[in-house]
Design an enzyme around this catalytic site. Sequence first.
Site, short mmCIF file in Angstrom:
data_model
loop_
_atom_site.label_atom_id
_atom_site.label_comp_id
_atom_site.label_asym_id
_atom_site.label_seq_id
_atom_site.Cartn_x
_atom_site.Cartn_y
_atom_site.Cartn_z
N HIS A 82 16.04 35.53 35.00
CA HIS A 82 16.34 34.10 35.01
C HIS A 82 15.09 33.30 34.68
O HIS A 82 14.03 33.52 35.27
CB HIS A 82 16.87 33.68 36.39
CG HIS A 82 17.18 32.22 36.46
ND1 HIS A 82 18.33 31.68 35.94
CD2 HIS A 82 16.46 31.18 36.94
CE1 HIS A 82 18.33 30.38 36.12
NE2 HIS A 82 17.20 30.04 36.72
N ASP A 161 25.83 23.52 45.06
CA ASP A 161 24.68 23.16 44.23
C ASP A 161 24.99 21.98 43.32
O ASP A 161 24.15 21.09 43.14
CB ASP A 161 24.19 24.35 43.41
CG ASP A 161 23.00 23.95 42.57
OD1 ASP A 161 21.99 23.53 43.16
OD2 ASP A 161 23.09 23.99 41.34
N ARG A 168 20.56 14.74 44.51
CA ARG A 168 19.10 14.81 44.32
C ARG A 168 18.68 13.99 43.11
O ARG A 168 17.65 13.31 43.11
CB ARG A 168 18.64 16.27 44.16
CG ARG A 168 18.70 17.05 45.47
CD ARG A 168 18.57 18.54 45.21
NE ARG A 168 17.34 18.88 44.55
CZ ARG A 168 17.17 19.97 43.79
NH1 ARG A 168 18.16 20.80 43.59
NH2 ARG A 168 16.00 20.21 43.22
#
Length: 433
Positions: A82, A161, A168
């Site tokens: 990743h 998420d 956020r």
Amino acid sequence: MRAYDIIKKKRDGQKLNKEEIYFLVNGFVKGEIADYQMSAFLMAVYFQGLSDEETAYLTFAVRDSGEKFTASKIHGIKADKHSTGGVGDKTSLVVMPIVASLGVKVAKMSGRGLGHTGGTVDKLESIPNFKVDLSHEEFIDAVNNIGIAIIGQTKNLAPADKLLYALRDVTATVDSIPLICSSIMGKKLTADDDVIVLDVKVGSGAFMKDIVSAKNLATLMVETGKSAGKKTVALLTDMSQPLGYTIGNALEVYEAIETLNGKGEKDFEELCLVLSANILSLSGYGDYSKCYKMARETIKNKTAYNKFIEFVKMQGGDLSNFNSIEDIIKDSIVKEVRSLTSGYIQEINAEEYGLASLALGAGRNQLGDKIDYSAGIILKAKIGDKVEKGQVLALTVSRNATAHDIAKEKILFNTVIGEEKSKAIKLIKETVR
Ligand code: URA
């Protein structure tokens, strides 16, 4: 348990336990905890931080918030790589076939690009007819049969998420290392791989602009991966200039194919080999140097290239237009960006090059924007190269005639040329185990 008490505890710098963190995340996903309370919690985390243990609980709560992939149906060692995101980053397209050609199973769920960074799914969709929406069964069968399959992230993958990131984004709490870790690892851990190799980018085109924060993030992600029982390693790698010599979807697929054929840029090939060797070594193929040689051999003997072709065919893709770079750019307008001065290239702002490529049509400003798959930038010079006034620095590729001037201006403005040759850039900076 009340959200108020948990927020207050974190605001005052106290440690939260697993039940409190799960209560907050699950309540938020169910709509029982309001956005304003979650925003207050995120801001408390931003200022007070989280311990490694709290970060692990938050990560696991994100992982457990949606469906999980049934990795047990895949036979053998499963591994993934990743990247935290960068410009021109096509490493997955090279690393995955290298390790799969040696028997490691790759069942990869990848994201799309947004803003200046690209996404593996968009790159693969630049191959005509390539299908990224395989059914669960097709995905598992492909991995069991040929060792590799790549699909887009499903809607119900770590839904916490998506909700947390949206908050956020509007509350100035994106750049908090424990929150970034729980977001990335929360998604990654849903795949239930045995081995995770993280490529943490650092520099002008990366999320982490300085080495200290990149190392802190890498260390926290490695610790979190290990506490989930996964073999995890992170490499800190340079993103102070675009990776390789292409930016843009089909252009990057072409460069990946060239690299698998042993004709890629040497720095980029080296990064792919180092990432592959780390995956192989953690997957039980022997020590690092033996694994590095094995990975290099797959390029020399074309087994990695053949695996890539097999994988693309299995997912329906047609590579007949990827035989040369001319094939890819033949229906686009191509313009040259020429240097205004002579000297050495000292700096390139990778993020701005990424934005130039976006302006050419290679990316999207908003989810849902349409991509021009052949658009992008072909770099003709990089940091450390000597250039003469009038020499071509880059080619801009786009079907949109008006986009070229915007991209040209960005490229020229964000390439620093001076008399002194700058220090060579180390592509692989550190390994965090
Ligand atoms: N990438 C993610 O997926 N999440 C973050 O918070 C930052 C980068």
